[in-house]
Design a protein around this motif. Structure first.
Motif, PDB file in Angstrom:
ATOM      1  N   THR A 161       0.824  -1.204   0.000  1.00 61.08           N
ATOM      2  CA  THR A 161       0.000   0.000   0.000  1.00 61.08           C
ATOM      3  C   THR A 161       0.863   1.260   0.000  1.00 61.08           C
ATOM      4  N   GLY A 162       2.101   1.151   0.475  1.00 63.27           N
ATOM      5  CA  GLY A 162       2.960   2.313   0.594  1.00 63.27           C
ATOM      6  C   GLY A 162       2.708   3.120   1.848  1.00 63.27           C
ATOM      7  N   HIS A 163       1.821   2.620   2.724  1.00 57.32           N
ATOM      8  CA  HIS A 163       1.479   3.343   3.945  1.00 57.32           C
ATOM      9  C   HIS A 163       1.861   2.523   5.171  1.00 57.32           C
ATOM     10  N   TYR A 164       2.298   3.190   6.207  1.00 57.37           N
ATOM     11  CA  TYR A 164       2.639   2.539   7.469  1.00 57.37           C
ATOM     12  C   TYR A 164       2.889   3.624   8.500  1.00 57.37           C
ATOM     13  N   ARG A 165       2.920   3.236   9.769  1.00 57.49           N
ATOM     14  CA  ARG A 165       3.315   4.128  10.856  1.00 57.49           C
ATOM     15  C   ARG A 165       4.473   3.471  11.598  1.00 57.49           C
ATOM     16  N   THR A 166       5.297   4.277  12.215  1.00 61.74           N
ATOM     17  CA  THR A 166       6.456   3.732  12.911  1.00 61.74           C
ATOM     18  C   THR A 166       6.363   3.967  14.415  1.00 61.74           C
ATOM     19  N   GLY A 167       7.083   3.120  15.151  1.00 61.73           N
ATOM     20  CA  GLY A 167       7.170   3.236  16.594  1.00 61.73           C
ATOM     21  C   GLY A 167       8.534   2.784  17.060  1.00 61.73           C
ATOM     22  N   GLY A 168       8.680   2.668  18.367  1.00 63.97           N
ATOM     23  CA  GLY A 168       9.961   2.293  18.948  1.00 63.97           C
ATOM     24  C   GLY A 168      10.003   0.865  19.433  1.00 63.97           C
ATOM     25  N   ASP A 169       9.934   0.681  20.758  1.00 61.02           N
ATOM     26  CA  ASP A 169      10.082  -0.652  21.328  1.00 61.02           C
ATOM     27  C   ASP A 169       8.763  -1.380  21.548  1.00 61.02           C
TER      28      ASP A 169
END
Length: 208
Positions: A161-169
Motif C-alpha cells: 500500500t505504501g502506507h505505514y506508521r512507525t514506533g519504537g520498542d
C-alpha cells in the motif's frame, strides 16, 4: 543485501530495484538465484564472513541483513561480524538489520518472546534476534546501525500500500489494538529508512 532470497529480503530487494537502486545480493549459492528481480547483481557472500563484508562495503551505502534459518546464534554472529568489520572503515555503509517482532515489548514491558504462550518452535530464532539487538545496543559504537522489527504476530505476505506508521520498542497498534503489516510494506519502510535515515543507532517497528 544478505538474505535477498528470503520472504522478507526478496521484498526489500524488489522494492529497492523498483526505486532505481543498485542492489548486490550476497548469497551462498549464486547459481540458484533465478528468482531475483532483473538488474540485481549476484555475488557469492556470507554475512558471517569478514572477507565478504570487506569486499562489499566500499561500494555500498547500506548493508541490509535479512537472513533467516540456521541456529539461533546466526544473527548474533552476523551482527558481530558486520560491526567489527565496518568499525573504523572510512565511509562505512550503514547496517540495516531486519530483526524479530518478538523482541518488541508488551504493554506490561516484557518481551513477547518471554510470554508463557510464546510458541516453543520459534523460541530459538527469537532468542537469536534478541541477542543481536542487545549486541547492537551495547557494542556497536563506531558504526551506524538500525534494527527493524515487524509486528510480533500479524505479519504476512500481502499487498503493497505504501502506507505505514512507525514506533519504537512497542508495537504500533490500530484502533482495535492490532499490529498488522504486510511484508511488502515493511520493505517500503526499510527502503524509506535507507533513503531518509530517521532511526540511526536505534530500533524501530512499523505497522498500519
Amino acid at each position: 543485501m544478505f538474505g535477498a532470497g528470503g520472504t522478507a529480503g526478496s521484498r526489500v530487494t524488489a522494492e529497492a530495484v523498483n526505486r532505481g537502486h543498485r542492489v548486490v545480493a550476497a548469497v551462498r549459492r549464486p547459481e540458484a538465484t533465478s528468482y531475483l528481480p532483473a538488474g540485481v547483481h549476484v555475488v557469492t557472500g556470507d554475512a558471517t564472513s569478514e572477507q565478504s563484508v570487506r569486499e562489499l562495503a566500499p561500494d555500498a551505502d547500506a548493508m541490509v541483513l535479512a537472513i533467516g534459518g540456521g541456529e539461533h546464534g546466526l544473527w548474533l554472529a552476523a551482527a558481530r561480524n558486520l560491526v567489527t568489520t565496518l568499525r573504523g572503515m572510512p565511509d562505512a555503509p550503514r547496517i540495516i538489520h531486519l530483526g524479530g517482532g518478538s523482541t518488541l515489548l508488551t504493554p506490561r514491558g516484557t518481551r513477547y518472546l518471554d510470554e508463557p504462550d510464546f510458541p516453543e518452535e520459534y523460541r530459538p530464532s527469537a532468542l537469536g534476534q534478541a541477542e543481536a539487538l542487545d549486541y547492537y545496543r551495547s557494542s556497536a559504537d563506531g558504526v551506524r546501525w538500525t534494527y527493524v522489527s515487524p509486528p510480533p504476530l500479524e505479519f504476512h505476505p500481502g499487498e503493497r500500500t505504501g502506507h505505514y506508521r512507525t514506533g519504537g520498542d512497542q508495537p504500533v497498534t490500530d484502533d482495535q489494538g492490532r499490529s498488522v503489516l504486510s511484508y511488502e510494506d515493511l520493505a517500503v519502510a526499510i527502503v524509506d529508512e535507507i533513503e531518509q535515515p530517521r532511526h540511526e543507532n536505534t530500533r524501530f517497528t512499523a505497522a498500519y
